[in-house]
Structures are given as structure tokens and as C-alpha cells.
Design an enzyme around this catalytic site. Structure first.
Site, PDB file in Angstrom:
ATOM      1  N   SER A 149       0.839  -1.182   0.000  1.00 12.44           N
ATOM      2  CA  SER A 149       0.000   0.000   0.000  1.00 12.44           C
ATOM      3  C   SER A 149       0.879   1.238   0.000  1.00 12.44           C
ATOM      4  O   SER A 149       2.052   1.179   0.382  1.00 12.44           O
ATOM      5  CB  SER A 149      -0.867   0.000   1.262  1.00 12.44           C
ATOM      6  OG  SER A 149      -1.442   1.262   1.491  1.00 12.44           O
ATOM      7  N   TYR A 162      -2.930  -0.335  10.478  1.00 16.32           N
ATOM      8  CA  TYR A 162      -2.861  -0.607   9.039  1.00 16.32           C
ATOM      9  C   TYR A 162      -1.492  -0.228   8.490  1.00 16.32           C
ATOM     10  O   TYR A 162      -0.884  -0.989   7.729  1.00 16.32           O
ATOM     11  CB  TYR A 162      -3.967   0.156   8.314  1.00 16.32           C
ATOM     12  CG  TYR A 162      -4.053  -0.193   6.857  1.00 16.32           C
ATOM     13  CD1 TYR A 162      -4.703  -1.356   6.449  1.00 16.32           C
ATOM     14  CD2 TYR A 162      -3.475   0.612   5.894  1.00 16.32           C
ATOM     15  CE1 TYR A 162      -4.763  -1.704   5.113  1.00 16.32           C
ATOM     16  CE2 TYR A 162      -3.539   0.276   4.557  1.00 16.32           C
ATOM     17  CZ  TYR A 162      -4.189  -0.880   4.170  1.00 16.32           C
ATOM     18  OH  TYR A 162      -4.235  -1.214   2.837  1.00 16.32           O
TER      19      TYR A 162
END
Length: 313
Positions: A149, A162
Site C-alpha cells: 500500500s 494498518y
């Protein structure tokens, strides 16, 4: 698990009749990736937690496919799935670790079990996935694609679990690549920005999260349809790429990664200071993999379903 056979024409490229394993396959990018790979002649092994959606997807794919309901944090379940994939479809040539969940909110307000669940699914689950399928990849000299990501490059406030997990999977993939390169297994990392998925729309229902995202410098704040992400990942798989960037400007973000935390801290300080001492909400666990934790945040008592969030990511 059910196996589907369809007889539609498909390309005769490098993925023809190759077995590809995709985790988090029921929705979003995982679902789109399954369709794209099946059209190129791959045999799809679909893994996830939503059995009904996986069955519908398997039935819709051209060529040969099968699905298994499994939690990526369950080592025994993954081992059984790996054996079943081999017996049903053949040895895997590609494994895509796409399953993931997210949790938004201040660290102090996040439930410890939910915070840990994000790391367990995203990081530990990825390692367990490739461990289960590695014997097959070694035999086929295959390719492992780790979905990371922009969060690994530009950590964002209110997404501590995250960001930690995506930085972790990046480091894991780099280390794993060096470990298996001499055995003919290639390892790639997919850096993906914000995709317009159910996950991001659910997160944006929390006003402060939406405000933080939209106040990031462009293009970090932009969202994109899923099609460019899928195309980039398919291209990376076909080329056994070490790095996949979608959108392509993320390549520049990677080069500038040393500067990004300072830029984001500057912007975030302005946004969060405007809220004063008002308590900031949490999103609860976002993603079907979060349901196994048995808890959700106070603002979202129902868990939101989506395969892989794309925060700033």
C-alpha cells in the site's frame, strides 16, 4: 468448495493453464483480479471468508476455478487449502496475498483486540499464506505477489495498525525475496493508492478520516477506479515484477519516501488541531476478515465488507 469448468476462449499467454491463488478474492480488487487472470487462461484458486460470494465468483469465471473458505490467520486451515488446491487444480505458479482489513481511529481509542487483528490478518496472514503454498511455488519456480500500500511509504494518522502492517509486509516481502531467489521463486510487492471501493467509502463516513485524506497533498488525496490497479497487478504477475506501482506516480512517491512522513505530519497537525480536545471516533474493523475478531468500533457496530483497503493510503 466447488470446482467450475467453463469453456470460453482465453489468451494463450504466460498464465495459460497456470494455477493462481488469490486471497481476499470475494470482493473488490481480489474479485477484479480473479476475472482478469481467468480471461488470460489461468486456473483460479479463490480463498476468502465469504463462501457465498466466492461460489458466485467461481461460477462466473471462464476456464477452471475452485474456492475455499479459510481465514488467513489459520495456519492449519491454509495448509489444508494448499493441499486441496494441489489436488484439485494442480501446483500453484502464482500466489497473491491480497486479504486485508483496516481499523481507523486514535490509538488510545482503538480496541487492542481489533488493533492486533489488523496486524494478524495483514502481516501474519500474508506470511502464513505464502508458507502454506511455498512448497508448490518451489516446484513450479513460481511468483509471489504481496499486496502492500501507499501506507507503507506515507504512514497516515488514525491508521496506526494498518500502516504498521503494510510497512511490515513490505519488509517481509523484501526479506523473503532474498531468501528464495536462489531457488527460482520471484517475489513482488504491489504498492497501491486509494481505490474507490466499499472499504474507502465506509472509512470516509468518519468525517475526520475523510478530512485527513482529502487534505493530503495531491495526488496522495486522489481516489481511483479499481481497473488501473487490476491491470497493473496482472502486468506485474505476467512479468514477475519485483515492484508494481498503481497509479504509476507511486514510483516517484517511493523515491521520495523519506520526505513524506514530514509532509503528512505537517498537514495532519493542522487538521487534527482544528478538532481541539473533541474525542475522535473509530471506524471499527473494516473488512470481512475483521469479523473473526468478534468486535467492532462504537461508530460502526456492523463490520464493513471489502477485501483490501487503500489508504494513503
Amino acid at each position: 468448495m466447488m470446482t467450475r469448468r467453463h469453456h470460453h476462449p482465453s489468451d494463450s499467454g504466460p498464465l495459460k493453464d497456470r494455477v493462481v491463488v488469490v486471497t481476499g478474492a470475494a470482493r473488490g480488487l481480489g474479485e477484479g483480479l480473479a476475472h482478469a487472470l481467468a480471461r488470460r487462461g489461468a486456473r483460479l484458486a479463490l480463498l476468502g471468508l465469504e463462501e457465498e460470494r466466492l461460489a458466485v465468483l467461481a461460477a462466473a469465471l471462464p476456464g477452471r476455478s475452485a474456492h475455499w473458505t479459510v481465514d488467513v490467520t489459520d495456519a492449519d486451515g491454509l495448509a489444508a487449502a494448499a493441499e486441496a488446491v494441489r489436488d484439485t487444480l494442480g501446483e500453484p505458479s502464482v500466489v497473491v496475498a491480497n486479504a486485508g482489513v483496516a481499523l481507523g481511529g486514535p490509538l488510545l481509542e482503538c480496541e487492542p483486540a481489533a488493533w492486533r487483528r489488523v496486524v494478524d490478518v495483514n502481516l501474519v496472514g500474508s506470511a502464513l499464506t505464502v508458507r502454506a503454498f511455498l512448497p508448490g511455488l518451489l516446484r513450479t519456480h513460481g511468483y509471489y505477489l504481496q499486496v502492500a500500500s501507499l501506507a507503507a511509504l506515507a504512514p497516515s494518522p488514525l491508521l496506526t495498525a494498518y500502516c504498521a502492517s503494510k510497512s511490515g509486509v513490505e519488509a517481509f516481502a523484501h526479506a523473503f525475496r532474498a531468501e528464495v531467489a536462489h531457488q527460482g521463486v520471484a517475489v513482488g510487492i504491489a504498492y497501491l493508492s486509494w481505490a474507490d471501493t466499499d472499504m474507502i467509502r465506509a472509512a470516509d463516513e468518519t468525517a475526520v478520516f475523510r478530512e485527513l485524506r482529502t487534505h493530503m497533498p495531491w495526488p496522495l488525496s486522489a481516489t481511483h477506479g479499481t481497473a488501473p490497479f487490476v491491470r497493473a497487478m496482472v502486468r506485474g504477475i505476467e512479468r514477475r515484477s519485483a515492484h508494481v506501482y498503481a497509479p504509476r506516480w507511486l514510483r516517484g512517491a517511493n523515491a521520495a519516501r523519506a520526505c513524506l512522513p514530514s509532509v503528512i505530519t505537517y498537514r495532519s497537525r493542522q487538521v487534527l488541531a482544528a478538532h481541539g480536545d473533541a474525542p475522535l471516533p473509530t471506524t471499527g474493523l473494516l473488512g470481512p476478515g475483521g469479523s473473526a475478531a468478534g468486535s467492532a468500533g462504537p461508530d460502526h457496530p456492523e463490520l464493513r465488507a471489502e477485501e483490501e483497503p487503500r489508504p494513503a493510503e
